[in-house]
Design a protein around this motif. Structure first.
Motif, PDB file in Angstrom:
ATOM      1  N   TRP A  21     -18.471  -1.318  49.081  1.00  0.00           N
ATOM      2  CA  TRP A  21     -19.412  -0.803  50.084  1.00  0.00           C
ATOM      3  C   TRP A  21     -18.671   0.025  51.124  1.00  0.00           C
ATOM      4  O   TRP A  21     -19.171   1.054  51.602  1.00  0.00           O
ATOM      5  CB  TRP A  21     -20.179  -1.956  50.729  1.00  0.00           C
ATOM      6  N   ILE A  22     -17.454  -0.382  51.473  1.00  0.00           N
ATOM      7  CA  ILE A  22     -16.635   0.416  52.388  1.00  0.00           C
ATOM      8  C   ILE A  22     -16.343   1.782  51.771  1.00  0.00           C
ATOM      9  O   ILE A  22     -16.481   2.826  52.415  1.00  0.00           O
ATOM     10  CB  ILE A  22     -15.308  -0.318  52.704  1.00  0.00           C
ATOM     11  N   VAL A  23     -15.973   1.768  50.492  1.00  0.00           N
ATOM     12  CA  VAL A  23     -15.663   3.011  49.790  1.00  0.00           C
ATOM     13  C   VAL A  23     -16.907   3.891  49.666  1.00  0.00           C
ATOM     14  O   VAL A  23     -16.842   5.122  49.828  1.00  0.00           O
ATOM     15  CB  VAL A  23     -15.066   2.694  48.401  1.00  0.00           C
ATOM     16  N   LEU A  24     -18.065   3.282  49.397  1.00  0.00           N
ATOM     17  CA  LEU A  24     -19.316   4.038  49.311  1.00  0.00           C
ATOM     18  C   LEU A  24     -19.613   4.748  50.626  1.00  0.00           C
ATOM     19  O   LEU A  24     -19.884   5.956  50.647  1.00  0.00           O
ATOM     20  CB  LEU A  24     -20.471   3.095  48.959  1.00  0.00           C
ATOM     21  N   PHE A  25     -19.563   4.007  51.729  1.00  0.00           N
ATOM     22  CA  PHE A  25     -19.907   4.591  53.029  1.00  0.00           C
ATOM     23  C   PHE A  25     -18.903   5.677  53.423  1.00  0.00           C
ATOM     24  O   PHE A  25     -19.283   6.698  54.008  1.00  0.00           O
ATOM     25  CB  PHE A  25     -19.956   3.499  54.097  1.00  0.00           C
ATOM     26  N   ALA A  26     -17.639   5.454  53.092  1.00  0.00           N
ATOM     27  CA  ALA A  26     -16.631   6.468  53.381  1.00  0.00           C
ATOM     28  C   ALA A  26     -16.910   7.744  52.594  1.00  0.00           C
ATOM     29  O   ALA A  26     -16.802   8.858  53.132  1.00  0.00           O
ATOM     30  CB  ALA A  26     -15.243   5.934  53.039  1.00  0.00           C
ATOM     31  N   THR A  27     -17.308   7.592  51.333  1.00  0.00           N
ATOM     32  CA  THR A  27     -17.582   8.751  50.485  1.00  0.00           C
ATOM     33  C   THR A  27     -18.787   9.536  50.996  1.00  0.00           C
ATOM     34  O   THR A  27     -18.761  10.769  51.069  1.00  0.00           O
ATOM     35  CB  THR A  27     -17.839   8.299  49.031  1.00  0.00           C
ATOM     36  N   LEU A  28     -19.851   8.833  51.376  1.00  0.00           N
ATOM     37  CA  LEU A  28     -21.066   9.503  51.837  1.00  0.00           C
ATOM     38  C   LEU A  28     -20.857  10.211  53.173  1.00  0.00           C
ATOM     39  O   LEU A  28     -21.405  11.295  53.403  1.00  0.00           O
ATOM     40  CB  LEU A  28     -22.210   8.495  51.941  1.00  0.00           C
ATOM     41  N   THR A  29     -20.087   9.589  54.061  1.00  0.00           N
ATOM     42  CA  THR A  29     -19.914  10.150  55.404  1.00  0.00           C
ATOM     43  C   THR A  29     -18.642  10.991  55.537  1.00  0.00           C
ATOM     44  O   THR A  29     -18.361  11.517  56.609  1.00  0.00           O
ATOM     45  CB  THR A  29     -19.867   9.034  56.461  1.00  0.00           C
ATOM     46  N   LYS A  30     -17.882  11.080  54.451  1.00  0.00           N
ATOM     47  CA  LYS A  30     -16.601  11.804  54.462  1.00  0.00           C
ATOM     48  C   LYS A  30     -15.685  11.271  55.573  1.00  0.00           C
ATOM     49  O   LYS A  30     -15.086  12.020  56.338  1.00  0.00           O
ATOM     50  CB  LYS A  30     -16.817  13.305  54.630  1.00  0.00           C
ATOM     51  N   THR A  31     -15.591   9.963  55.618  1.00  0.00           N
ATOM     52  CA  THR A  31     -14.751   9.296  56.614  1.00  0.00           C
ATOM     53  C   THR A  31     -13.449   8.826  55.971  1.00  0.00           C
ATOM     54  O   THR A  31     -13.479   8.124  54.961  1.00  0.00           O
ATOM     55  CB  THR A  31     -15.483   8.073  57.200  1.00  0.00           C
ATOM     56  N   ASP A  32     -12.324   9.208  56.531  1.00  0.00           N
ATOM     57  CA  ASP A  32     -11.037   8.698  56.052  1.00  0.00           C
ATOM     58  C   ASP A  32     -10.952   7.203  56.346  1.00  0.00           C
ATOM     59  O   ASP A  32     -11.313   6.754  57.443  1.00  0.00           O
ATOM     60  CB  ASP A  32      -9.884   9.412  56.760  1.00  0.00           C
ATOM     61  N   ILE A  33     -10.455   6.448  55.363  1.00  0.00           N
ATOM     62  CA  ILE A  33     -10.298   5.005  55.580  1.00  0.00           C
ATOM     63  C   ILE A  33      -8.910   4.565  55.145  1.00  0.00           C
ATOM     64  O   ILE A  33      -8.270   5.188  54.299  1.00  0.00           O
ATOM     65  CB  ILE A  33     -11.354   4.172  54.812  1.00  0.00           C
ATOM     66  N   LYS A  34      -8.464   3.483  55.750  1.00  0.00           N
ATOM     67  CA  LYS A  34      -7.231   2.823  55.341  1.00  0.00           C
ATOM     68  C   LYS A  34      -7.524   1.335  55.223  1.00  0.00           C
ATOM     69  O   LYS A  34      -8.045   0.723  56.163  1.00  0.00           O
ATOM     70  CB  LYS A  34      -6.106   3.068  56.347  1.00  0.00           C
ATOM     71  N   ILE A  35      -7.235   0.771  54.062  1.00  0.00           N
ATOM     72  CA  ILE A  35      -7.448  -0.662  53.834  1.00  0.00           C
ATOM     73  C   ILE A  35      -6.087  -1.295  53.613  1.00  0.00           C
ATOM     74  O   ILE A  35      -5.320  -0.866  52.741  1.00  0.00           O
ATOM     75  CB  ILE A  35      -8.356  -0.908  52.617  1.00  0.00           C
TER      76      ILE A  35
END
Length: 376
Positions: A21-35
């Protein structure tokens, strides 16, 4: 016209809980993430490889210290793509987020996924076809949609552990946003439908499960139709196994459209020590327990529904859940707040004696639009 873009700079997370779900939201909003502080399983890495295929310009870096850096690119979808899913999870693990991504892609998509169609850890392809996709279709405005509505076609079944299943996924794309929904009227329970699947096993196993389930449920509802699916040859996959899926459907008396009623679902994946009769009786009691919980959306689809609501235009959504909100629901509500700046008002739904009947969640959509479509 002002285009509402739901975007934040970057976000950091620890652990793999709610990874997809984190990856989904990052993909839709084009948000860089670090896990960080992760122990990545094969399905985590495999899912990111799939995202790499259906996006353009994504940068994915897995580090030896258990960290992931993800810079999402543009969603382009794809045609004639075949992807082998990890056997550590089912195809349903992928499909729950894949449809949301494809809805906001540049072009309609056709993707073949291979792996396990009926996995104990994930919703089965039967639940997806019969309930998840019709639920998603309610959020789609067909007047502002390109391609076919989301669908899944089963080429072959695949059970644990060796899979061998194959599903063809087709999904068009929205031109703007999803449309808001208000799902608060439960209606009267009218009929039960389902499917019992047995692969590489005695033909009678699936039928015995059906008869046992009907033996319990016919005392309550006369309109029951549960089919036995016993595929042969290549259609039966690589491993023996069986599973059963049931749904109970309501109908709103004042509505001519059955789709405006409520559907509650359950499924069970057979354990080797149980007889077919025990499996059938168990799934029937599971369904009765889910009905007792109330609500217009079952526990399997609380998160899925909230995600769809978050992706609608900036109008009010409302949904009635049952007596129990899952832990995952609470966690994903926080993620929706972090990525989309959307918060839901949660109100207890009480009966005349102040006993809890469920929860009503109300909130506006984020106004998220399909940014991948040029001129769309």
């Amino acid at each position: 016209e002002n285009i509402h873009i739901t975007m934040v700079d970057s976000l950091k997370f620890e652990g793999v809980e709610n990874f997809r779900w984190i990856v989904l939201f990052a993909t839709l909003t084009k948000t860089d993430i670090k896990i960080t502080k992760c122990k990545f399983e094969p399905h985590h890495i495999n899912l990111m490889r799939l995202l790499e295929i259906i996006t353009k310009g994504s940068k994915i870096v897995f580090k030896k210290n258990g960290a992931l850096k993800y810079h999402p690119g543009s969603i382009i979808g794809g045609k004639y793509i075949t992807h082998d899913c990890a056997l550590s999870r089912g195809i349903g693990y992928y499909l729950e987020i894949l449809y949301f991504i494809l809805l906001f892609s540049r072009e309609p998509s056709t993707i073949t996924l291979k792996g396990i169609t009926n996995h104990p850890s994930d919703i089965s392809i039967d639940m997806i076809k019969n309930y998840t996709l019709p639920l998603l279709a309610r959020f789609i405005d067909e007047d502002h949609f390109r391609g076919v509505l989301p669908k899944a076609m089963v080429v072959s079944r695949g059970m644990v552990p060796d899979g061998g299943g194959e599903v063809i996924v087709q999904c068009g794309c929205v031109k703007q946003s999803l449309k808001p929904q208000q799902m608060i009227q439960e209606g009267l329970w009218k009929r039960i439908r389902g499917v019992s699947v047995a692969t590489r096993m005695n033909t009678y196993v699936a039928s015995r499960i059906v008869e046992a389930a009907k033996g319990v449920l016919l005392k309550l509802i006369p309109d029951i139709w549960i089919t036995a699916d016993v595929p042969r040859g290549k259609g039966s996959g690589a491993s023996p196994g069986c599973s059963v899926y049931l749904q109970v459907e309501s109908h709103l008396e004042k509505s001519a459209m059955h789709r405006l009623g409520t559907t509650i679902t359950v499924e069970n994946f057979a354990e080797h020590q149980l007889t077919p009769e025990q499996i059938g009786e168990h799934i029937a009691h599971q369904l009765l327990d889910e009905i007792k919980q109330g609500g217009c959306i079952d526990r399997h689809h609380q998160v899925f529904t909230l995600v769809a609501m978050a992706l609608t235009s900036e109008d009010v959504n409302m949904v009635r859940f049952g007596k129990r909100l899952t832990k995952k629901t609470a966690l994903v509500l926080r993620l929706i707040r972090d990525f989309f700046h959307v918060q839901y008002h949660i109100k207890e739904d009480l009966d005349d004696e102040d006993n809890r009947k469920g929860f009503i969640l109300t909130g506006k959509g984020s106004g998220h639009r399909n940014l991948a479509r040029r001129g769309g």
